[in-house]
Write a protein that holds these residues in place. Structure first.
Motif, PDB file in Angstrom:
ATOM      1  N   THR A 170       0.827  -1.201   0.000  1.00 46.58           N
ATOM      2  CA  THR A 170       0.000   0.000   0.000  1.00 46.58           C
ATOM      3  C   THR A 170       0.866   1.258   0.000  1.00 46.58           C
ATOM      4  N   TYR A 171       1.897   1.279   0.835  1.00 40.79           N
ATOM      5  CA  TYR A 171       2.808   2.427   0.854  1.00 40.79           C
ATOM      6  C   TYR A 171       3.511   2.593  -0.501  1.00 40.79           C
ATOM      7  N   MET A 172       3.934   1.490  -1.080  1.00 41.16           N
ATOM      8  CA  MET A 172       4.596   1.574  -2.381  1.00 41.16           C
ATOM      9  C   MET A 172       3.636   2.118  -3.438  1.00 41.16           C
ATOM     10  N   ALA A 173       2.385   1.678  -3.406  1.00 38.48           N
ATOM     11  CA  ALA A 173       1.389   2.181  -4.362  1.00 38.48           C
ATOM     12  C   ALA A 173       1.161   3.682  -4.170  1.00 38.48           C
ATOM     13  N   MET A 174       1.135   4.109  -2.902  1.00 39.62           N
ATOM     14  CA  MET A 174       0.972   5.537  -2.623  1.00 39.62           C
ATOM     15  C   MET A 174       2.150   6.338  -3.196  1.00 39.62           C
ATOM     16  N   PHE A 175       3.360   5.813  -3.029  1.00 38.71           N
ATOM     17  CA  PHE A 175       4.536   6.490  -3.578  1.00 38.71           C
ATOM     18  C   PHE A 175       4.496   6.520  -5.111  1.00 38.71           C
ATOM     19  N   VAL A 176       4.002   5.451  -5.731  1.00 37.98           N
ATOM     20  CA  VAL A 176       3.870   5.420  -7.194  1.00 37.98           C
ATOM     21  C   VAL A 176       2.910   6.507  -7.656  1.00 37.98           C
ATOM     22  N   VAL A 177       1.759   6.607  -7.002  1.00 38.08           N
ATOM     23  CA  VAL A 177       0.760   7.621  -7.366  1.00 38.08           C
ATOM     24  C   VAL A 177       1.335   9.030  -7.193  1.00 38.08           C
ATOM     25  N   LEU A 178       2.010   9.279  -6.071  1.00 40.97           N
ATOM     26  CA  LEU A 178       2.637  10.592  -5.861  1.00 40.97           C
ATOM     27  C   LEU A 178       3.677  10.884  -6.936  1.00 40.97           C
ATOM     28  N   ASN A 179       4.463   9.876  -7.296  1.00 43.58           N
ATOM     29  CA  ASN A 179       5.464  10.052  -8.345  1.00 43.58           C
ATOM     30  C   ASN A 179       4.815  10.439  -9.664  1.00 43.58           C
ATOM     31  N   ILE A 180       3.755   9.754 -10.025  1.00 45.50           N
ATOM     32  CA  ILE A 180       3.082  10.039 -11.297  1.00 45.50           C
ATOM     33  C   ILE A 180       2.491  11.444 -11.285  1.00 45.50           C
ATOM     34  N   ILE A 181       1.812  11.811 -10.222  1.00 47.18           N
ATOM     35  CA  ILE A 181       1.193  13.133 -10.149  1.00 47.18           C
ATOM     36  C   ILE A 181       2.250  14.232 -10.193  1.00 47.18           C
ATOM     37  N   LEU A 182       3.293  14.087  -9.376  1.00 53.02           N
ATOM     38  CA  LEU A 182       4.316  15.140  -9.309  1.00 53.02           C
ATOM     39  C   LEU A 182       5.176  15.208 -10.571  1.00 53.02           C
ATOM     40  N   THR A 183       5.338  14.081 -11.264  1.00 53.88           N
ATOM     41  CA  THR A 183       6.157  14.067 -12.480  1.00 53.88           C
ATOM     42  C   THR A 183       5.369  14.484 -13.705  1.00 53.88           C
ATOM     43  N   ARG A 184       4.218  13.901 -13.889  1.00 51.22           N
ATOM     44  CA  ARG A 184       3.471  14.073 -15.139  1.00 51.22           C
ATOM     45  C   ARG A 184       2.523  15.264 -15.133  1.00 51.22           C
ATOM     46  N   ILE A 185       2.027  15.651 -13.953  1.00 50.58           N
ATOM     47  CA  ILE A 185       1.015  16.698 -13.905  1.00 50.58           C
ATOM     48  C   ILE A 185       1.551  17.973 -13.268  1.00 50.58           C
ATOM     49  N   ALA A 186       2.201  17.849 -12.117  1.00 52.19           N
ATOM     50  CA  ALA A 186       2.617  19.028 -11.342  1.00 52.19           C
ATOM     51  C   ALA A 186       4.081  19.376 -11.550  1.00 52.19           C
ATOM     52  N   SER A 187       4.517  19.376 -12.803  1.00 51.04           N
ATOM     53  CA  SER A 187       5.895  19.788 -13.090  1.00 51.04           C
ATOM     54  C   SER A 187       5.904  20.683 -14.325  1.00 51.04           C
ATOM     55  N   ILE A 188       6.952  21.456 -14.426  1.00 50.22           N
ATOM     56  CA  ILE A 188       7.121  22.356 -15.567  1.00 50.22           C
ATOM     57  C   ILE A 188       7.997  21.654 -16.592  1.00 50.22           C
ATOM     58  N   ARG A 189       7.512  21.590 -17.810  1.00 54.73           N
ATOM     59  CA  ARG A 189       8.250  20.912 -18.885  1.00 54.73           C
ATOM     60  C   ARG A 189       8.671  21.920 -19.945  1.00 54.73           C
TER      61      ARG A 189
END
Length: 175
Positions: A7-26
């Motif tokens: 569960t913790y690993m899944a939470m970290f995966v979701v945070l990674n995806i959100i912070l990388t793909r959505i909440a970053s400047i490209r």
């Protein structure tokens, strides 16, 4: 692996995806993303530090694969999945080498800096150069500037989160 750990690993995966793909400047260079400013690596690093190098590697690789599937940024290249896995594994290995239950801020800084220098400053620019022809010097310089900000921020956040939630390192062998 326990349900809690997954569960913790899944939470970290979701945070990674959100912070990388959505909440970053490209910033693109031609048709390829050349610079990404954000905190997407932090959940991967924190997973590696708190749950071990194997967990950090899994979080990084799964986050990259699922993130690409949800929001692709150019063609899929397995090189970057490897780099994402190493982003979690290297700090996890470094923290295990220090062999302390609660790492100091300097141990966290060294572990995070080692991982970020190897992955973000060296490997990513090299792969972008080899695969897409993005000038190596340009990418290394911009990566150094970004990491000059990210490494201290990641270190402080990791220390605060570990203290706030009383997260210590579980006694584990290096995977």
């Amino acid at each position: 692996m326990s349900t809690k750990r997954i569960t913790y690993m899944a939470m970290f995966v979701v945070l990674n995806i959100i912070l990388t793909r959505i909440a970053s400047i490209r910033i693109a260079f031609g048709t390829v993303e050349a610079i990404r400013i954000g905190f997407g690596g932090f959940p991967v690093i924190l997973a590696g530090i708190t749950m071990g190098p194997a967990a950090g590697g899994i979080v990084g690789a799964v986050g990259d694969l699922v993130g690409y599937w949800i929001n692709p940024a150019g063609p899929y290249m397995p090189h970057f999945t490897l780099t994402a896995a190493l982003t979690g594994m290297i700090p996890g290995f470094m923290i295990r080498l220090f062999n302390s239950k609660q790492p100091t801020i300097w141990q966290l800084a060294i572990a995070i800096a080692t991982g970020q220098i190897i992955t973000s400053v060296l490997l990513v620019p090299y792969f972008l150069y080899k695969l897409f022809g993005i000038p190596l010097v340009y990418k290394i310089v911009t990566s150094c500037i970004v990491q000059a900000f990210n490494i201290p921020i990641y270190t402080i956040f990791a220390r605060l989160i570990m203290k706030r939630f009383s997260i210590g390192l579980a006694p584990q062998k290096i995977n």
